[in-house]
Design a protein around this motif. Structure first.
Motif, short mmCIF file in Angstrom:
data_model
loop_
_atom_site.label_atom_id
_atom_site.label_comp_id
_atom_site.label_asym_id
_atom_site.label_seq_id
_atom_site.Cartn_x
_atom_site.Cartn_y
_atom_site.Cartn_z
N GLY A 411 0.79 -1.22 0.00
CA GLY A 411 0.00 0.00 0.00
C GLY A 411 0.82 1.28 0.00
O GLY A 411 0.26 2.37 0.16
N GLN A 412 2.13 1.18 -0.21
CA GLN A 412 2.99 2.38 -0.17
C GLN A 412 2.58 3.42 -1.22
O GLN A 412 2.31 3.08 -2.37
CB GLN A 412 4.46 2.01 -0.40
CG GLN A 412 5.16 1.39 0.79
CD GLN A 412 4.97 -0.11 0.87
OE1 GLN A 412 4.09 -0.67 0.20
NE2 GLN A 412 5.77 -0.75 1.68
N THR A 413 2.56 4.67 -0.77
CA THR A 413 2.38 5.80 -1.68
C THR A 413 3.53 6.77 -1.44
O THR A 413 4.15 6.75 -0.37
CB THR A 413 1.05 6.52 -1.43
OG1 THR A 413 1.00 6.91 -0.04
CG2 THR A 413 -0.14 5.63 -1.74
N ARG A 414 3.78 7.61 -2.42
CA ARG A 414 4.92 8.52 -2.32
C ARG A 414 4.49 9.84 -1.72
O ARG A 414 3.44 10.37 -2.08
CB ARG A 414 5.51 8.75 -3.71
CG ARG A 414 6.81 9.51 -3.66
CD ARG A 414 7.58 9.37 -4.95
NE ARG A 414 8.64 10.34 -5.00
CZ ARG A 414 9.37 10.60 -6.08
NH1 ARG A 414 9.13 9.95 -7.20
NH2 ARG A 414 10.32 11.50 -6.05
N SER A 415 5.30 10.36 -0.83
CA SER A 415 4.92 11.63 -0.20
C SER A 415 5.84 12.74 -0.68
O SER A 415 6.85 12.50 -1.30
CB SER A 415 4.97 11.50 1.31
OG SER A 415 6.20 10.92 1.70
N CYS B 255 6.88 11.41 -15.52
CA CYS B 255 6.76 10.21 -16.35
C CYS B 255 6.26 9.01 -15.58
O CYS B 255 5.74 8.07 -16.16
CB CYS B 255 8.07 9.90 -17.04
SG CYS B 255 9.46 9.61 -15.93
N ASN B 256 6.40 9.00 -14.24
CA ASN B 256 5.94 7.84 -13.48
C ASN B 256 4.53 8.03 -12.90
O ASN B 256 4.09 7.23 -12.07
CB ASN B 256 6.95 7.48 -12.38
CG ASN B 256 7.24 8.66 -11.47
OD1 ASN B 256 6.47 9.63 -11.45
ND2 ASN B 256 8.32 8.58 -10.71
N PHE B 370 7.05 5.49 -7.43
CA PHE B 370 8.34 5.14 -6.83
C PHE B 370 9.43 4.87 -7.87
O PHE B 370 10.59 4.65 -7.49
CB PHE B 370 8.19 3.93 -5.90
CG PHE B 370 7.47 4.25 -4.62
CD1 PHE B 370 8.09 5.02 -3.64
CD2 PHE B 370 6.18 3.80 -4.40
CE1 PHE B 370 7.43 5.33 -2.46
CE2 PHE B 370 5.50 4.11 -3.22
CZ PHE B 370 6.14 4.87 -2.24
N THR B 371 9.11 4.86 -9.14
CA THR B 371 10.15 4.65 -10.16
C THR B 371 10.99 5.90 -10.26
O THR B 371 10.64 6.87 -10.95
CB THR B 371 9.52 4.30 -11.52
OG1 THR B 371 8.75 3.11 -11.37
CG2 THR B 371 10.60 4.06 -12.57
#
Lengths: 415, 415
Positions: A411-415, B255-256, B370-371
């Protein structure tokens, strides 16, 4: 004219199937293909006879006719080649690296096939089977554009490979020979970025240059070898002569043959007479600079052009230098990034040479002729890369692969 | 017009020097470069003001002016970027493999720089420092062709980097900005095979396409991302919504970012209303196929063209499928080889997706965002490769290297 767009589309669809085949299935198909080639030998030879007849009627030189010619033995060799590829380890699926990030993502780097490989080659029909074997074992679909001289032979070999694939329930489109000798098709193939992932030209310098200059598909440049042997001041002379003779004369006309000798000026007088005598016994013509020139039959003055020439013949240029640094500078200026050797007993010089010479393969006290997939233990090779990108030197099965990252989260999302 | 042949020649001579620099020397140069950028900030800002003025006089849009604009903070960030690269491990010289052949030859595979890297980029002047830092740390010489919009800024940054290199007794030709805004120079650069080993275009899809179609120098294609999130039948809905919102809206125009949602038909009714509400709260326009279409504001029917579009905007296409296989087929047809994700609690489906989806980065239960070289722990990145050759996904320092084989013998010749 061949419908190259359709061929590309089929190859692209097939690559996804091939990428998922297990090792046993691929090996079984390779063994079946070997069997089919042997069973179909009479048909293949009959088609090859058509190519040979057409070649003779066009007054093709004997050397080219020999390269074009198939025999029972050459067909058996092709079959044996496929069996050898079956015996090699499958590179696909290997986990190259796995690491966990602070956020818990587990990232794995996994070896995957390159995808669709295009091969453009000249008159040797055995490439049809050889290239298929390597590309297929590495999970790739392959599109082949052979020389027009060999079209009947190539089509017969393709037919036999297709029969084998069908027997194994693998799409025949795993290997597709372009059924056309039209040069416009080659041009179109070199711009088929939508379905071809990499092009590998196999042939002479002219073919490779043509592909590099015209292709928008990524290319792996292979096979040009202006290879040097440098004899250092404190070399073992007997070893140097053995290695130079081997690198120059064991097989002429191959890319890992030595084309140029670089020699320290301090040993010209003590070493060159003995070396030149040995070279002349093998009919090698010597193109020497002033310092290395000897008044003997078969020794001629070198021109600047000699140093940039891959002779592929019984000729050798000789350049005298006053230091290791000058030798390295000369080699880095004229070489083609293939194979370079130093003959020396000086460990510091050996290290400097290995560090500073820029080539795929740099040797100390050994012949440049070892630059070869079999000699390196790769089991087979599709060619020798002379570029920096992707792969350098002998290209075996691993070099016909790429990789992908697989990432598992919760479930990781980017912050 | 710039003398590109001479620039190439200088770069090629310099690459051999850079390849031999030890890690401390390179790191010291990077720290010095960071310092020089900060010391020269006033000069750089003054030159940047010229570019901005020229841009305004040509009515450059605000977004582009912002990308072109430098501030004290942005210059500090560039400097900080160089210091971070200095802190990363040096990839050059690593021994990747060593093996001994039956004939006694000891073959080592050693990591070496790529050589000369060409970067063609658009209006962000920070690329001038960033690209230099990464290429230099990996031992490469770099030739930069920036956008004409940023020529004064780029020249000022180059001048600062040159000052740093000179202080460290490293040739300034380690980084050369082409001092010309002439498009013909870019064309010439793309055909400078004699001295450039690889070209990396950094910019929009148009720039990348132009380079791929015109370059005879090997290219690493970067940055196009038509990324999908597939929501499987038994996904955790809350997790799916969090991930889709993050992948679509956390940063638009990268792009990701997610451009397309693929959804199993069995959960359209239970999942989509909640998801669409969340997307609409973030102003995302939804382009849905018939099955996924809801009569709400901001939801419009999808066309075929939607599935092939990298929006780089607050838009999302939605495609309904009846099976995992159909989802994978759809993704492999439309994706650009960048980043793809599945949201599922079904382990078998997760594995199949990881195995069969063809992209640089394939995710289970995580955001495609995350890429990224930093997120992968590479410390920095020069771009995200979307091709199969050489490197795939985030490219850090290791991906800016090649390898060579060093071979030690004691007189071996080939028989």
């Amino acid at each position: 004219m061949a419908d190259l767009k359709e061929i590309g589309k089929q190859a692209k669809a097939t690559r996804y199937i091939l990428a998922g085949l297990d090792t046993d299935t691929k090996n079984k198909a390779l063994f079946t293909a070997a069997e089919c080639l042997e069973t179909d030998a009479a048909d293949i030879l009959a088609e090859n006879a058509k190519d040979l007849e057409a070649g003779r009627s066009r007054s093709m030189p004997e050397g080219l006719l020999d390269r074009l010619s198939l025999t029972q033995k050459r067909i058996s060799d092709m079959a044996e080649g496929l069996r050898q590829v079956a015996a090699l380890p499958d590179p696909v699926g290997e986990i190259l690296d796995t690491f966990t990030r602070p956020n818990g993502l587990v990232i794995s780097k996994r070896r995957v096939p390159l995808g669709v490989i295009g091969i453009i080659y000249e008159s040797r029909p055995n490439v049809t089977a050889d290239a298929f074997g390597l590309c297929f074992k590495a999970g790739n679909a392959v599109i082949l554009k052979g020389g027009s001289d060999a079209i009947f032979s190539n089509l017969a070999i393709e037919k036999s490979l297709h029969r084998a694939l069908a027997q194994c329930n693998i799409p025949e489109t795993a290997v597709q020979l372009i059924p056309s000798t039209d040069r416009a098709v080659t041009q179109e193939m070199m711009r088929l970025n939508e379905s071809i992932d990499v092009l590998i030209p196999r042939g002479g310098a002219g073919l490779i240059k043509m592909v590099v200059e015209n292709s928008t598909v990524p290319v792996i440049e292979t096979g040009t070898g202006n290879c040097h042997v440098y004899v250092d001041a404190d070399a073992d002379f007997d070893m140097a002569i053995r290695i130079i003779l081997n690198a120059k004369t064991q097989r002429v006309g191959v890319c890992n043959a030595c084309e140029s000798l670089v020699i320290h000026e301090s040993i010209c007088d003590s070493f060159l007479p003995k070396l030149y005598q040995a070279l002349r016994e093998k009919d090698v013509e010597i193109h020497a600079d002033d310092r290395a020139f000897l008044e003997i039959d078969g020794c001629v003055p070198a021109t600047e052009a000699d140093y940039g020439t891959e002779y592929l013949a019984l000729k050798l240029s000789v350049k005298t230098v006053s230091s290791l640094e000058e030798a390295i500078g000369h080699i880095n200026r004229y070489n083609t990034g293939h194979s370079e050797a130093i003959i020396t007993n000086n460990e510091a010089h050996a290290r400097t040479f290995l560090d500073q010479v820029d080539a795929a393969c740099v040797y100390v006290n050994a012949s440049t002729r070892f630059t070869d997939g079999f000699e390196f233990g790769f089991g087979a090779e599709i060619g020798i890369s002379t570029q920096m990108l992707h792969a350098r030197g002998p290209m075996g099965l691993k070099e016909l692969t790429s990789y992908k990252y697989t990432i598992r989260g919760n479930g990781q999302t980017r912050s």
